[in-house]
Design a protein around this motif. Structure first.
Motif, short mmCIF file in Angstrom:
data_model
loop_
_atom_site.label_atom_id
_atom_site.label_comp_id
_atom_site.label_asym_id
_atom_site.label_seq_id
_atom_site.Cartn_x
_atom_site.Cartn_y
_atom_site.Cartn_z
N SER A 14 -12.81 2.34 6.10
CA SER A 14 -11.95 2.31 6.64
C SER A 14 -13.62 2.53 8.07
O SER A 14 -13.30 1.72 9.22
CB SER A 14 -11.54 3.52 7.56
N MET A 52 -12.06 4.61 0.44
CA MET A 52 -10.95 4.23 1.94
C MET A 52 -11.51 4.99 2.74
O MET A 52 -12.26 4.30 3.90
CB MET A 52 -10.07 5.42 1.67
N ALA A 110 -7.31 6.49 9.49
CA ALA A 110 -7.48 6.44 7.65
C ALA A 110 -8.91 6.93 8.10
O ALA A 110 -9.23 7.94 7.07
CB ALA A 110 -7.62 5.12 7.19
N SER A 167 -9.42 9.61 5.38
CA SER A 167 -10.31 10.20 3.19
C SER A 167 -11.57 11.11 3.66
O SER A 167 -10.92 11.67 2.76
CB SER A 167 -10.40 8.07 3.59
N LEU A 178 -3.77 0.03 -4.79
CA LEU A 178 -4.60 0.28 -4.04
C LEU A 178 -6.33 0.30 -3.16
O LEU A 178 -5.67 -0.25 -1.66
CB LEU A 178 -4.61 1.52 -3.94
N PHE A 214 1.29 -1.13 -0.25
CA PHE A 214 -0.04 0.10 -0.10
C PHE A 214 1.52 1.51 0.27
O PHE A 214 0.70 1.81 -0.58
CB PHE A 214 -0.92 -0.03 1.29
N PHE A 226 -5.56 -2.11 0.48
CA PHE A 226 -6.08 -1.60 2.03
C PHE A 226 -6.75 -2.10 2.66
O PHE A 226 -6.72 -2.16 3.85
CB PHE A 226 -6.39 0.27 1.55
#
Length: 737
Positions: A517, A513, A501, A505, A464, A448, A468
């Motif tokens: 998360s 993301m 995160a 994000s 990515l 990542f 993640f």
């Protein structure tokens, strides 16, 4: 600035969710040092306090979001209170009534505020109440098959109705629209499985096909690409499930030969069909789109026809790969009669993957179907036989395919395949599952980080998008696997990284993301409840501290950026009539809890104390902590038959108990009939048939401090129960003798 406002919102959400989690965990811990009133008073204060805070904030400028969040906290506190009453008086463990009572205000708050968290809460509570009412044993019902199907169809109807209401904007909730769409089709697919519903499952294929056709038709008519994608995936799932059903029922040579011919015709017909669809499109398809039709990264709203082609391609590839893999296994093992087909399957898989990577001019549908099928067969066989050498070969092939092929979904698939193969290789080399997951987590973190520095979108994005969530998943698993100091380290690292995160994000508006998360944040709060390595009370204190710290930081951050973090005004929040209705709802919640407490306290004070023989068990309630599930000798209807007494046919039933003069234990005497006079010492007890030739009297659960259930299960032999003159009962305590 709007970005600062959303950051403040996120801070309050994280802080509030931590504090509410701490409250739930605290009371679920069943802390024995608190008496009944020391438990009840804080909950009443929480309900009224959060509501009062909501009212006060609603009158402050720019505090609409916090006002709604406080009202949501008040509603959650009411649910905790209802669960706490059941815990205190040993009733309603995982009962539908607990969730049904909580569902009513959640639904009304949702309709009044039109705030998404209330819609989500109401939806979840309804399904819990509905499921536990019909299937109190968490999914296992004793009803005849037709009744079970009718119950599931009722859930389909509710979800379909909710979808229609959201589709017509009568209810404004994108979440409900999406989840009800999936739930309705998923349930229909489940009840159409003939191996589960042997008598009527076959007939349920008719509503399933109708629902799938309606879903595809709606998506095409509304030109909604998201719902078209999910409709296509459900079609793929349905075809695959039906094929597996046929494999189970028709496991012979002729079936697999016909299946192979069917797959060839199926893929060929779809190639022709998609060429026909492409003729509708006035915009020419580029060479890259022809080569990579599954690439869903296109954002052009005017190319719906090409999107249909992509969805159909994904569906056909999924169906073809799964069905083709099963068919080839059947041909090799059943038709050709190979008893040890491992090397043939691995060889076929390896050759087909390499060939399909090299042959770029082959029709994409055929190419990717054969490629994925080969990888599934070859790598799957290598995993099953623990052939590390072949696993390494397939790992190298997956990495090569990732580098040589282009297209977002293609590369995501091969990246995830490579990660899975790496995990199996490590599992064969290392004896420690913790070490395997640690290495895998570190590898994903490095990938990542490396992807952030890659300039090419074609390489960066699939890494990515894959690394993640995979990294968070493996780290999340580690929070359960590790021990001693590493347990706390892994939990702290996971918590900090998820919060970081979420913040990053949200600041940079990276939606994918942020969604991942937030999903893992919620999973962390929920699944830690069942993590036995850490006591609920300790978790409660930890989450309380975390919540206080986050809220304090958010308040500081808000003061520092007050002028830049202006909240948009919410006109609906100023509706005075809604405020009065909400106030009445809160008052009714408090009144309902007070009445239940008063009724239980009266029974404890005035009921007759009796002793019953029991047989305990030991599970955990969703909301209320550990409890011992009890089964009484008077619950078994077979005892009645030995005494010459017919069991009643009605679900509700009242029995007469009489004391055994030798032991003092109350035993079954007869079924009570209305108006019947009781002899001296006899009592009546109200119950209800649970469908398993047992009678439930509402005293089947006894809540215990966390971790002590096994000792109660081992030692408890009798129960002391308070019974009112009307036949209602409350469990007081368990006895060893």
């Amino acid at each position: 600035m709007k970005s600062k406002f959303v950051m403040i919102q996120l801070g309050y959400v994280l802080g509030a969710s931590s504090l509410l989690t701490a409250i739930v965990y605290f009371f679920a811990a069943n802390w024995e040092m608190l008496n009944r009133w020391e438990k009840f008073i804080p909950v009443f204060l929480l309900i009224l306090g959060f509501y009062g805070l909501s009212v006060w904030l609603s009158r402050q400028a720019g505090r609409t979001f916090l006002s709604k969040l406080s009202l949501f906290a008040s509603c959650v506190s009411f649910g905790v209170g209802v669960a706490l009453i059941g815990q205190t008086y040993n009733s309603h463990a995982d009962s539908y009534s607990l969730f049904a009572v909580w569902f009513i205000p959640a639904l009304l708050f949702a309709l009044l505020t039109r705030w998404q968290p209330f819609y989500v809460l109401a939806y979840v509570l309804f399904h819990l109440a509905y499921g536990l009412y019909f299937f109190p044993k968490w999914g296992s019902g004793s009803e005849v098959e037709l009744i079970q199907i009718a119950i599931w169809l009722g859930l389909v109807f509710v979800n379909s109705l909710m979808y229609v209401l959201t589709e017509r904007s009568i209810i404004d909730s994108p979440f409900l629209k999406w989840v009800t769409f999936q739930a309705a089709i998923g349930i229909l697919l489940f009840i159409s499985i003939s191996q589960i519903f042997e008598e009527y499952g076959l007939w349920m294929n008719l509503p399933l096909v109708a629902a799938l056709a309606a879903a595809v038709g709606y998506a095409h008519k509304s030109r909604n690409r998201t719902y078209l994608l999910f409709a296509g995936l459900w079609v793929s799932a349905a075809v695959t499930v039906k094929y597996i059903e046929l494999v189970v029922e028709q496991y012979n040579e002729l079936f697999f030969i016909i299946s192979l011919l069917f797959i060839i015709v199926f893929i060929g017909a779809n190639v022709k069909f998609m060429n026909y669809i492409r003729a509708w499109n006035p915009t020419p398809i580029t060479a890259d789109q022809e080569e990579h039709p599954v690439n869903a990264d296109s954002k052009s709203d005017g190319e719906f026809t090409k999107w249909i082609v992509r969805v159909l391609t994904v569906s056909v590839i999924i169906i073809g790969s799964l069905l083709g893999s099963l068919t080839i296994i059947g041909i090799i093992t059943v038709v050709m009669g190979f008893e040890d087909p491992e090397y043939i399957l691995m060889g076929y898989g390896l050759l087909s993957v390499i060939a399909m990577i090299a042959v770029k001019k082959l029709n994409s549908l055929v190419r990717y179907t054969v490629l994925i099928s080969g990888l599934m067969l070859g790598a799957g066989t290598a995993v099953f036989t623990e052939n590390v050498s072949m696993l390494l070969v397939f790992l190298a092939v997956a990495i090569a395919a990732f580098m040589m092929m282009s297209g977002l979904l293609h590369r995501i698939f091969f990246f995830l395949a490579a990660i899975c193969l790496t995990a199996f290789v490590l599992a064969n080399w290392l004896d420690s599952g913790i070490l395997v997951m640690t290495i895998l987590t570190g590898l994903l973190a490095c990938l990542f980080a490396a992807a952030l520095a890659i300039k090419s979108d074609g390489i960066r994005k699939p890494i990515l998008y894959s690394s993640f969530p995979s990294f968070l998943f493996t780290l999340f698993i580690l929070t359960f696997m590790t021990e001693k100091a590493w347990y706390y380290i892994s939990n702290i690292v996971f918590f900090l990284l998820v919060v970081l995160a979420l913040v990053i994000s949200k600041q940079r508006q990276i939606k994918w993301m942020h969604a991942w998360s937030m999903g893992f944040w919620i999973a962390f709060l929920l699944y830690k409840y069942y993590d036995l390595a850490w006591k609920l009370l300790h978790k409660s204190v930890s989450f309380a501290i975390i919540g206080i710290v986050i809220v304090a930081f958010t308040v500081w951050y808000e003061k520092r950026h007050r002028l830049a973090a202006t909240e948009p005004q919410d006109i609906a929040a100023n509706d005075q009539r809604n405020r009065w209705i909400i106030a009445l709802l809160v008052l009714l919640q408090v009144l309902a809890m007070s009445l239940q407490i008063g009724k239980s306290e009266w029974l404890l004070a005035h009921g007759q104390l009796v002793k019953l023989k029991l047989e305990p068990l030991d599970p955990r309630s969703l909301m209320q902590g550990d409890y011992v599930r009890l089964r009484y000798t008077i619950s078994d209807t077979e005892i009645w038959e030995t005494m010459g007494t017919d069991s009643a046919q009605d679900k509700k039933i009242t029995v007469v108990l009489a004391p055994n003069t030798a032991t003092g234990v109350y035993e079954f005497s007869r079924i009570y009939h209305t108006g019947e006079a009781l002899a001296s010492g006899e009592i009546r007890l109200n119950g209800k048939k649970d469908g398993y030739n047992h009678i439930a009297y509402g005293i089947e659960t006894y809540f215990v401090p966390e971790g002590t259930g096994r000792s109660y299960e081992r030692d408890a032999k009798f129960a002391e129960v308070k019974v009112s003159a009307g036949g209602d009962a409350i469990l007081v305590r368990l006895l060893n003798q």
